[in-house]
Design an enzyme around this catalytic site. Sequence first.
Site, PDB file in Angstrom:
ATOM      1  N   HIS A   1      -4.777  -0.696   5.747  1.00  0.00           N
ATOM      2  CA  HIS A   1      -4.326   0.071   6.928  1.00  0.00           C
ATOM      3  C   HIS A   1      -5.278  -0.028   8.125  1.00  0.00           C
ATOM      4  CE1 HIS A   1      -6.947   2.907   4.875  1.00  0.00           C
ATOM      5  NE2 HIS A   1      -6.035   3.339   4.050  1.00  0.00           N
TER       6      HIS A   1
ATOM      7  N   ASP B   1       1.369   2.587   3.534  1.00  0.00           N
ATOM      8  CA  ASP B   1       0.525   3.775   3.355  1.00  0.00           C
ATOM      9  C   ASP B   1       1.360   5.044   3.423  1.00  0.00           C
ATOM     10  OD1 ASP B   1      -1.793   5.187   2.795  1.00  0.00           O
ATOM     11  OD2 ASP B   1      -2.434   5.272   4.895  1.00  0.00           O
TER      12      ASP B   1
ATOM     13  N   HIS C   1       0.869  -1.208   0.000  1.00  0.00           N
ATOM     14  CA  HIS C   1       0.000   0.000   0.000  1.00  0.00           C
ATOM     15  C   HIS C   1       0.889   1.236   0.000  1.00  0.00           C
ATOM     16  CE1 HIS C   1      -3.867   2.129   1.401  1.00  0.00           C
ATOM     17  NE2 HIS C   1      -2.970   3.089   1.183  1.00  0.00           N
TER      18      HIS C   1
ATOM     19  N   HIS D   1       1.527   5.387  -1.645  1.00  0.00           N
ATOM     20  CA  HIS D   1       1.195   6.584  -2.441  1.00  0.00           C
ATOM     21  C   HIS D   1       2.506   7.192  -2.938  1.00  0.00           C
ATOM     22  CE1 HIS D   1      -2.983   6.713  -0.901  1.00  0.00           C
ATOM     23  NE2 HIS D   1      -2.430   6.168   0.167  1.00  0.00           N
TER      24      HIS D   1
ATOM     25  N   LYS E   1      -9.277  -0.130  -6.128  1.00  0.00           N
ATOM     26  CA  LYS E   1      -9.354   0.469  -4.789  1.00  0.00           C
ATOM     27  C   LYS E   1     -10.694   1.149  -4.586  1.00  0.00           C
ATOM     28  CE  LYS E   1      -7.831   2.090  -0.821  1.00  0.00           C
ATOM     29  NZ  LYS E   1      -6.784   3.042  -0.518  1.00  0.00           N
TER      30      LYS E   1
ATOM     31  N   HIS F   1     -10.591   1.172   1.461  1.00  0.00           N
ATOM     32  CA  HIS F   1     -10.352   2.142   2.539  1.00  0.00           C
ATOM     33  C   HIS F   1     -11.539   1.966   3.478  1.00  0.00           C
ATOM     34  CE1 HIS F   1      -8.825   5.985   4.292  1.00  0.00           C
ATOM     35  NE2 HIS F   1     -10.018   5.911   4.832  1.00  0.00           N
TER      36      HIS F   1
END
Length: 344
Positions: free
Chosen positions: A174, A247, A15, A17, A99, A136
């Site tokens: 997460h 994350d 995970h 970004h 996602k 999420h």
Amino acid sequence: MQTQSLTIRRPDDWHLHLRDGDLLSAVAPYSARQFARAIIMPNLLPPVTTASAADAYRSRIRAAAGEGFEPLMTCYLTDQADPDELERGFREGIWVAAKLYPANATTNSAHGVTDIARLRPALERMQRIGMLLLVHGEVTDPEIDIFDREAVFIDRVLTGLLRDYPELKIVFEHITTADAAKFVAEGPSQLAATITPQHLHLNRNALFAGGIRPHAYCLPVVKREKHRLAVRAAAVSGSPKFFLGTDSAPHLRETKETGCGCAGIFNAPHALESYLTVFEEERALDRFEAFASEHGARFYGLPLNEGTITLEHSPTTVAEAVDAGASTLVPFHAGETLAWRMTS
Ligand code: NCD
Ligand code: ZN
């Protein structure tokens, strides 16, 4: 005697970004240094909703990260998610998962899903072709206390998803609560979860330690101590349902240190050292390799990596800030010393 060094199979980050443009160039090398592969989150502006956009983004990531790092792309689901486009991108090897951001749950999720029922055609197709769903896991109902949004998501959304799509593999991203850790541990084999370093280290006091601490703010927000302890226990349990997903979510310093600061913790520079500190504290160094390098790949149905990395028991001082073009990023653990150091 204290363990002096640990050599493990090369790990993956399930995970991540990486953003785009200059920020991508600034942050990608940190992940590439530690991880062989990473699941790349699609919450760019605009979001990555087509296979061609994901393909182009993947090329930019490869250029920024250099050789030896494989970005695994994901599709951002919207109310209009097109099953044919999902299948095309999946079959062409462009993306491995999609996602689900509930609309407005977090950073760049304004285009997210307003009602899970609208995703039925997309989810049915994903289930059929074996494409994973990453969630999420927070409800966005403003009536629900922000500290309860993950637990309420389990009742209102996740339970129904598992029932309605029993063959769909789902990653609860997460996780931050005892509720989520228990739900995943006891749940069906189609369900797994990623765990970040910050949710292993921080409880909600960290947000207010001597003043408001924007660099400890991410979503889902860090919770009470009992939740942190439950998430730690899950991470070191050895259960194949829990695996590493940082994350890491970089935001420039000025967008964090402001009247309405962005959610996201930039933990990429020392992610492995941060996790390993926790595994050592929990006397579970022997379980670290499986958490970092095996469970995720197995759940995704991907081969384990070749090659190894080595971490040594020697102090790493984390920088107060790292450069990102004209601005800076404040990393997780800024100014602290971690007990481990990745050496090769
Ligand atoms: C992430 C981001 O900044 O993109 N922020 C965060 O706090 N984790 C989005 C997300 O994963 O929720
Ligand atoms: Zn994220």
